[in-house]
Scaffold this active site. Structure first.
Site, PDB file in Angstrom:
ATOM      1  N   HIS A 109      -2.082 -21.081   0.869  1.00 39.64           N
ATOM      2  CA  HIS A 109      -0.996 -20.132   1.117  1.00 39.64           C
ATOM      3  C   HIS A 109      -0.254 -19.803  -0.166  1.00 39.64           C
ATOM      4  CE1 HIS A 109      -1.994 -21.078   5.196  1.00 39.64           C
ATOM      5  NE2 HIS A 109      -1.086 -20.240   5.665  1.00 39.64           N
ATOM      6  N   GLU A 138      12.166   2.850  14.487  1.00 39.72           N
ATOM      7  CA  GLU A 138      11.204   3.861  14.042  1.00 39.72           C
ATOM      8  C   GLU A 138       9.992   3.734  14.951  1.00 39.72           C
ATOM      9  OE1 GLU A 138       9.582   3.129  10.107  1.00 39.72           O
ATOM     10  OE2 GLU A 138       9.585   0.964  10.407  1.00 39.72           O
ATOM     11  N   LYS A 187       6.369  -1.890   2.240  1.00 35.98           N
ATOM     12  CA  LYS A 187       5.143  -1.300   2.796  1.00 35.98           C
ATOM     13  C   LYS A 187       3.978  -2.269   2.578  1.00 35.98           C
ATOM     14  CE  LYS A 187       3.109   3.351   3.191  1.00 35.98           C
ATOM     15  NZ  LYS A 187       3.177   3.503   4.647  1.00 35.98           N
ATOM     16  N   LEU A 234      10.789   1.573   7.548  1.00 38.46           N
ATOM     17  CA  LEU A 234      10.191   1.965   6.275  1.00 38.46           C
ATOM     18  C   LEU A 234      10.931   3.214   5.790  1.00 38.46           C
ATOM     19  CD1 LEU A 234       7.660   1.311   4.410  1.00 38.46           C
ATOM     20  CD2 LEU A 234       6.809   3.470   5.310  1.00 38.46           C
ATOM     21  N   TYR A 262       0.826  -1.207   0.000  1.00 39.78           N
ATOM     22  CA  TYR A 262       0.000   0.000   0.000  1.00 39.78           C
ATOM     23  C   TYR A 262       0.858   1.254   0.000  1.00 39.78           C
ATOM     24  CZ  TYR A 262       0.762   1.014   5.004  1.00 39.78           C
ATOM     25  OH  TYR A 262       1.325   1.336   6.216  1.00 39.78           O
ATOM     26  N   ARG A 267      -8.588 -20.872  -0.793  1.00 39.43           N
ATOM     27  CA  ARG A 267      -7.696 -20.257   0.198  1.00 39.43           C
ATOM     28  C   ARG A 267      -6.514 -21.181   0.458  1.00 39.43           C
ATOM     29  NH1 ARG A 267      -5.784 -21.158   4.976  1.00 39.43           N
ATOM     30  NH2 ARG A 267      -4.981 -19.379   6.141  1.00 39.43           N
ATOM     31  N   ARG A 274       8.363   4.012  -4.385  1.00 42.16           N
ATOM     32  CA  ARG A 274       8.337   3.062  -3.258  1.00 42.16           C
ATOM     33  C   ARG A 274       7.286   1.980  -3.485  1.00 42.16           C
ATOM     34  NH1 ARG A 274       7.440   5.474   2.631  1.00 42.16           N
ATOM     35  NH2 ARG A 274       5.330   5.708   1.804  1.00 42.16           N
TER      36      ARG A 274
HETATM   37  N1  PDD Z   1       2.621   5.237   7.525  1.00 38.26           N
HETATM   38  N2  PDD Z   1       7.254   4.048   9.241  1.00 38.26           N
HETATM   39  C1  PDD Z   1       6.116   3.343   9.229  1.00 38.26           C
HETATM   40  C2  PDD Z   1       6.099   2.017   9.906  1.00 38.26           C
HETATM   41  C3  PDD Z   1       4.971   3.849   8.584  1.00 38.26           C
HETATM   42  O1  PDD Z   1       3.842   3.127   8.546  1.00 38.26           O
HETATM   43  C4  PDD Z   1       5.034   5.136   7.983  1.00 38.26           C
HETATM   44  C5  PDD Z   1       3.866   5.747   7.265  1.00 38.26           C
HETATM   45  C6  PDD Z   1       6.243   5.843   8.032  1.00 38.26           C
HETATM   46  C7  PDD Z   1       6.401   7.203   7.394  1.00 38.26           C
HETATM   47  O2  PDD Z   1       6.417   7.103   5.991  1.00 38.26           O
HETATM   48  P1  PDD Z   1       5.962   8.319   5.063  1.00 38.26           P
HETATM   49  O3  PDD Z   1       6.767   9.476   5.474  1.00 38.26           O
HETATM   50  O4  PDD Z   1       6.286   7.859   3.701  1.00 38.26           O
HETATM   51  O5  PDD Z   1       4.502   8.536   5.287  1.00 38.26           O
HETATM   52  C8  PDD Z   1       7.333   5.270   8.664  1.00 38.26           C
HETATM   53  C9  PDD Z   1       1.487   5.642   6.742  1.00 38.26           C
HETATM   54  C10 PDD Z   1       1.217   7.097   6.765  1.00 38.26           C
HETATM   55  C11 PDD Z   1       0.309   4.781   7.106  1.00 38.26           C
HETATM   56  O6  PDD Z   1       0.519   3.595   7.316  1.00 38.26           O
HETATM   57  O7  PDD Z   1      -0.834   5.271   7.127  1.00 38.26           O
END
Ligand code: PDD
Length: 262
Positions: free
Chosen positions: A83, A159, A127, A183, A12, A81, A31
């Site tokens: 895996h 993070e 992501k 991320l 996503y 369903r 990304r």
């Molecule tokens: N989340 N780290 C994680 C684990 C995240 O889920 C996000 C963003 C970030 C920051 O990434 P960016 O600057 O590209 O938004 C860092 C989004 C906003 C979400 O899951 O809704």
């Protein structure tokens, strides 16, 4: 039978949109491509098609000055369903939601966070829609009435549940290096650019909880939260609970970048 629903098998993105203009479109699409490549989903659209689809969705919601465009590409629907999977047609889902970012005055009050062990997998640079650990941490933050959960893996601050983390010590900004444990946030990259513009040194190096607690400033960044100063961690004040001057500089520069983009 969609594998996004059954297994969280998808990628996503979240694009922030200010007055109809998408911030960091290229970077988010790049990304997205990297995430799809990492889990072997063929990108259903090229850059031009994504751009026109996102802009179309944005145009339906022009009344909202700030929109978060969420999009998800799942591996698609199967007939059973299991895996494993064969070659499927990816499913694309998109939505726009209004989002509020706090005013600078609001942010100057400071925010709190708690720390937890980073129990996520070791491909956090992808992501993926499977976000179970992240959402559990986010819920914990909500239950503790704090802004975020700061994650610590093997003694190293990585993070947060849905944002990147920065600390400032002796006028230098520190953040965890890119790699499998964070991320690669688009806002994180913009913060680094803002720092360069403001002539402030940035070191992308690992640091531990001791450094975090002894920092002059701590902030988090994300597309929908922008840059939020954290002034209290695990009930202990950071820098006597005061928001820092470097945060203020970077925050102001980020606001300028947003307005240049519009
Ligand atoms: N989340 N780290 C994680 C684990 C995240 O889920 C996000 C963003 C970030 C920051 O990434 P960016 O600057 O590209 O938004 C860092 C989004 C906003 C979400 O899951 O809704």
């Amino acid at each position: 039978m969609d594998r996004g629903f059954l297994f969280g098998d998808g990628i996503y993105e979240v694009f922030p949109v200010y007055n109809g203009s998408i911030l960091g479109l290229e970077e988010h699409l790049k990304r997205l491509q990297e995430g799809l490549d990492a889990i072997n989903i063929v990108n259903p659209y090229d850059k031009k098609k994504w751009t026109s689809l996102i802009n179309k969705l944005v145009s339906y919601h022009q009344k909202n000055s700030k929109q978060a465009i969420y999009l998800q590409v799942s591996r698609g629907c199967d007939d059973d369903r299991k895996h494993t999977h064969g070659t499927l047609k990816p499913t694309v889902y998109m939505q726009s939601s209004p989002f509020k970012s706090p005013t600078k005055n609001g942010l100057l009050k400071g925010s709190a966070a708690i720390t937890r062990d980073d129990i996520r997998w070791s491909q956090c640079d992808t992501k993926a829609t499977s976000l179970l650990a992240n959402i559990m941490f986010a819920q914990e933050a909500k239950n503790h009435s704090v802004e975020e959960v700061i994650l610590i893996r093997d003694g190293i601050v990585t993070e947060c549940s849905s944002s990147n983390l920065f600390l400032v010590k002796n006028n230098c900004i520190y953040t965890h290096p890119k790699g499998p444990f964070i991320l690669p946030g688009i806002t994180r990259e913009m913060v680094i650019d803002c720092a360069k513009y403001c002539d402030i040194k940035v070191k992308e190096v690992a640091f531990n909880k001791g450094s975090l607690m002894g920092a002059d400033e701590v902030w988090i960044s994300s597309s929908t939260r922008e840059i939020v100063p954290i002034t209290c961690i695990d009930d202990k004040p950071i820098n006597n609970g005061k928001v820092g001057a470097i945060w203020s500089l970077i925050y102001d520069r980020y606001q300028t970048i947003k307005s240049i983009n519009i």
